[in-house]
Write a protein that holds these residues in place. Structure first.
Motif, short mmCIF file in Angstrom:
data_model
loop_
_atom_site.label_atom_id
_atom_site.label_comp_id
_atom_site.label_asym_id
_atom_site.label_seq_id
_atom_site.Cartn_x
_atom_site.Cartn_y
_atom_site.Cartn_z
N SER A 69 0.82 -1.21 0.00
CA SER A 69 0.00 0.00 0.00
C SER A 69 0.85 1.26 0.00
CB SER A 69 -0.93 0.00 1.22
OG SER A 69 -0.17 -0.05 2.43
N TRP A 110 -5.53 5.18 5.77
CA TRP A 110 -6.16 3.98 5.19
C TRP A 110 -5.91 2.76 6.07
CZ3 TRP A 110 -3.65 -0.50 3.52
CH2 TRP A 110 -4.49 -1.45 2.96
N ASN A 158 -16.62 7.66 6.42
CA ASN A 158 -16.63 6.19 6.36
C ASN A 158 -18.04 5.63 6.26
OD1 ASN A 158 -13.81 4.95 6.62
ND2 ASN A 158 -13.76 6.62 8.11
N SER A 184 -8.64 6.77 0.68
CA SER A 184 -7.53 7.25 1.50
C SER A 184 -6.28 6.42 1.27
CB SER A 184 -7.92 7.22 2.98
OG SER A 184 -8.26 5.90 3.38
N ASN A 185 -5.15 6.93 1.75
CA ASN A 185 -3.86 6.27 1.62
C ASN A 185 -3.11 6.33 2.95
OD1 ASN A 185 -3.88 5.51 -1.16
ND2 ASN A 185 -3.41 7.61 -1.75
N ILE A 213 -12.34 5.03 3.55
CA ILE A 213 -11.45 3.91 3.25
C ILE A 213 -11.30 3.65 1.75
CG2 ILE A 213 -13.31 2.22 3.45
CD1 ILE A 213 -11.24 0.27 4.64
N ARG A 250 -5.64 -3.87 -1.03
CA ARG A 250 -6.88 -3.11 -1.01
C ARG A 250 -8.06 -3.91 -1.55
NH1 ARG A 250 -5.42 2.88 -0.56
NH2 ARG A 250 -7.67 3.04 -0.35
N GLN A 284 -8.18 2.84 9.06
CA GLN A 284 -9.57 2.55 8.70
C GLN A 284 -9.75 1.07 8.36
OE1 GLN A 284 -9.72 5.42 5.54
NE2 GLN A 284 -10.79 6.94 6.77
N ARG A 285 -8.82 0.51 7.63
CA ARG A 285 -8.90 -0.91 7.28
C ARG A 285 -8.89 -1.78 8.53
NH1 ARG A 285 -9.59 -3.88 2.28
NH2 ARG A 285 -9.03 -6.02 2.80
#
Length: 550
Positions: free
Chosen positions: A144, A173, A351, A168-169, A165, A495, A176-177
């Protein structure tokens, strides 16, 4: 008074005006010197953005043997893309297997001309298109930190996704993941099966009532009903409410999706127009604010409900286990990474919007295409119905073990996802210089692959790649094609879609319910015209003739 005295008085009175005139002339002269610089700097910046930066990337790719169509200033290759699409639409009539040649005909032409890896430009964005199997596999292995969501997508889709999510990076991210992915693990999805079945009841009752009034058979535009059903599922499963509570949110998100996808059809300097106070942009801002307020109302209602349940020793398990997603989002909003640019409320809204959209849009569209394909292939509809009736015989309760026995219906879903993948394009940006296959990819390059093209590649799937043949998945997805990584309906790599378990369970449940009660046949009013609106969906709805089974 003599002449000398008079002249002295004249000079004394004239000096201020002369001094002012000299000062004004000096300022005008300075402005004349600075004006070219003031005008030139923005022009140089625009020149650098629109030409120099993309050209530097192109040169690095050309040196490695990557070719592509020659771009023009301001527009890149977008004018050529537009021309090719117009010619493709006027030159041929669509059927169930050729929508790529009308939606993305430029990809087909450029692949034929330049090979499986080529580059093209949309003006300020340089894109490396990849369809080579080896490089597609390498993309799935990228971290990522190497490949992330493009900045231009973050900006253009911000009203719809914010910093959620999906766009985003980096550490945002990753955070959030970590919060969201566990909410869609199979252990949690198992307890949602009954809930999904309950959400199907209003759909079944509505169709049965319509058919009873029409003598048992009539045309129904099914996609709107399926969209509402899928919205009901995501509302119940993630937010502890039903479709009625979230109906306005879903409607406004749908309007946002349409408005943004229309903007994406602009070419050249479209990013500039999105910043202007146009009617379309004002409408997008209005919808964005309305969605925000509606979601915050849902979150506040959830918080009030949580407080009252915490004071009750006899908590209702059904009430709490189906809104853990919202609870996780609210709780995690208090500990956002420092790099997150918004407030805790922004985090919740962003989100929730992501899950409201992705959770119901993709499943609804896939169910719609499933029914269309079963309608045009009645033998497979009969086989799937026989399996559904076997499962439902004796009012068997649907659970994870029952759903695992649905071999035919699973194959139908997998083949539908192959022919009409919801995420038809995977687009990433090189966040750093890295190596992809034999290529050195410069930072800032957009790497893109068309999932639909991979799924219809005859070298991978055989000469019948464009045909609906669910039996190709008899031995599972991994054995359906060679190489197996060319099947990626839910994306790939770090992702990959976090909600794929929920999507598959939802699709199985709704197909079992529908096929056990109704038969479907083609409608004369159906016009096959797949349209790209962030997902591939029917351009003119999905009218089908629905008949109630005895």
């Amino acid at each position: 008074m003599n002449k000398v005295a008079t002249y002295r008085i004249y000079l004394t009175r004239s000096l201020p005006s002369l001094s002012y005139s000299v000062c004004l002339m000096e300022k005008l002269h300075l402005l004349a010197l600075l004006l070219p610089i003031l005008l030139g700097l923005p022009l140089l910046y625009i020149w650098d953005i629109l030409w120099m930066r993309p050209e530097r990337l192109r040169k690095k790719l050309r040196k490695q043997g990557v070719r592509g169509p020659r771009p023009t200033l301001f527009y890149g290759n977008t004018q050529e893309m537009k021309r090719i699409r117009q010619e493709a639409v006027s030159a041929q009539k669509q059927d169930t297997s050729n929508y790529i040649s009308t939606l993305f005909p430029h990809f087909l032409i450029w692949r034929e001309t330049y090979g499986s890896v080529f580059h093209y430009s949309t003006g300020a964005v340089e894109i490396l298109f990849v369809s080579d199997p080896g490089m597609v596999k390498d993309m799935s292995h990228c971290t990522s930190s190497e490949l992330g969501k493009p900045i231009y997508i973050q900006k253009s889709r911000k009203p719809l996704f914010g910093e959620g999510i999906l766009v985003s990076n980096g550490d945002i991210w990753a955070y959030q993941r970590k919060v969201i992915a566990p909410e869609f693990f199979m252990e949690k999805i198992k307890v949602m099966i009954e809930l999904i079945g309950e959400a199907s009841v209003p759909l079944l009752e509505a169709w049965e009532s319509m058919l009873d009034d029409a003598g048992g058979s009539r045309e129904i535009d099914v996609d709107g009903y399926l969209r509402n059903f899928s919205a009901d599922v995501i509302a119940r499963a993630c937010f502890g409410s039903d479709f009625t509570t979230g109906e306005e949110i879903f409607y406004k998100l749908r309007q946002l999706q349409k408005a943004i996808s229309q903007q994406d059809t602009l070419v050249g300097l479209s990013a500039v127009w999105k910043c202007l106070p146009t009617k379309a942009n004002r409408e997008i801002q209005k919808l964005e604010q309305e969605v925000r307020l509606l979601i915050l109302d849902v979150a506040k209602e959830h918080s009030r409900g949580s407080s009252s349940r915490n004071n009750d020793d006899d908590n209702d398990c059904i009430e709490t286990k189906h809104n853990s997603f919202l609870r996780s989002i609210v709780n995690s909003s208090r500990h956002c990474p420092a790099s997150y640019g918004g407030s805790a409320e922004d985090y919740i809204v962003d989100n929730c919007k992501n899950i409201y959209f992705a959770g119901h849009e993709t499943a609804a569209v896939t169910t719609t295409w499933c029914l269309m394909l079963l309608t045009t292939h009645p033998s497979w509809q009969d086989r799937a119905r026989a399996e559904a009736l076997e499962v439902c015989r004796g009012c068997t309760k649907l659970d994870v073990d029952v759903l695992r026995r649905l071999k035919t219906i699973t194959m139908v879903i997998q083949e539908t996802l192959r022919l009409y993948p919801p995420a038809s394009l995977i687009v990433r940006e090189a966040l750093t210089d890295f190596k992809l296959g034999a290529l050195n990819i410069p930072r800032g390059t957009i790497v893109q692959t068309a999932v639909a093209m991979l799924h219809l590649d005859k070298d991978v799937w055989g000469q019948d790649a464009g045909e609906f043949r669910p039996d190709r998945f008899t031995n599972g997805a991994a054995a359906a094609c060679e190489p197996s990584h060319m099947y990626l309906p839910f994306g790939h790599g770090p992702r990959i879609c976090a909600g794929q378990n929920l999507a598959m369970v939802e699709l199985k449940v709704v197909l079992v319910r529908l096929l056990s009660k109704f038969a479907f046949s083609p409608s004369p009013g159906y016009r096959h015209a797949p349209l790209f609106r962030l997902t591939i969906e029917p351009g003119f709805g999905m009218p089908l003739v629905v008949t109630k089974l005895p």
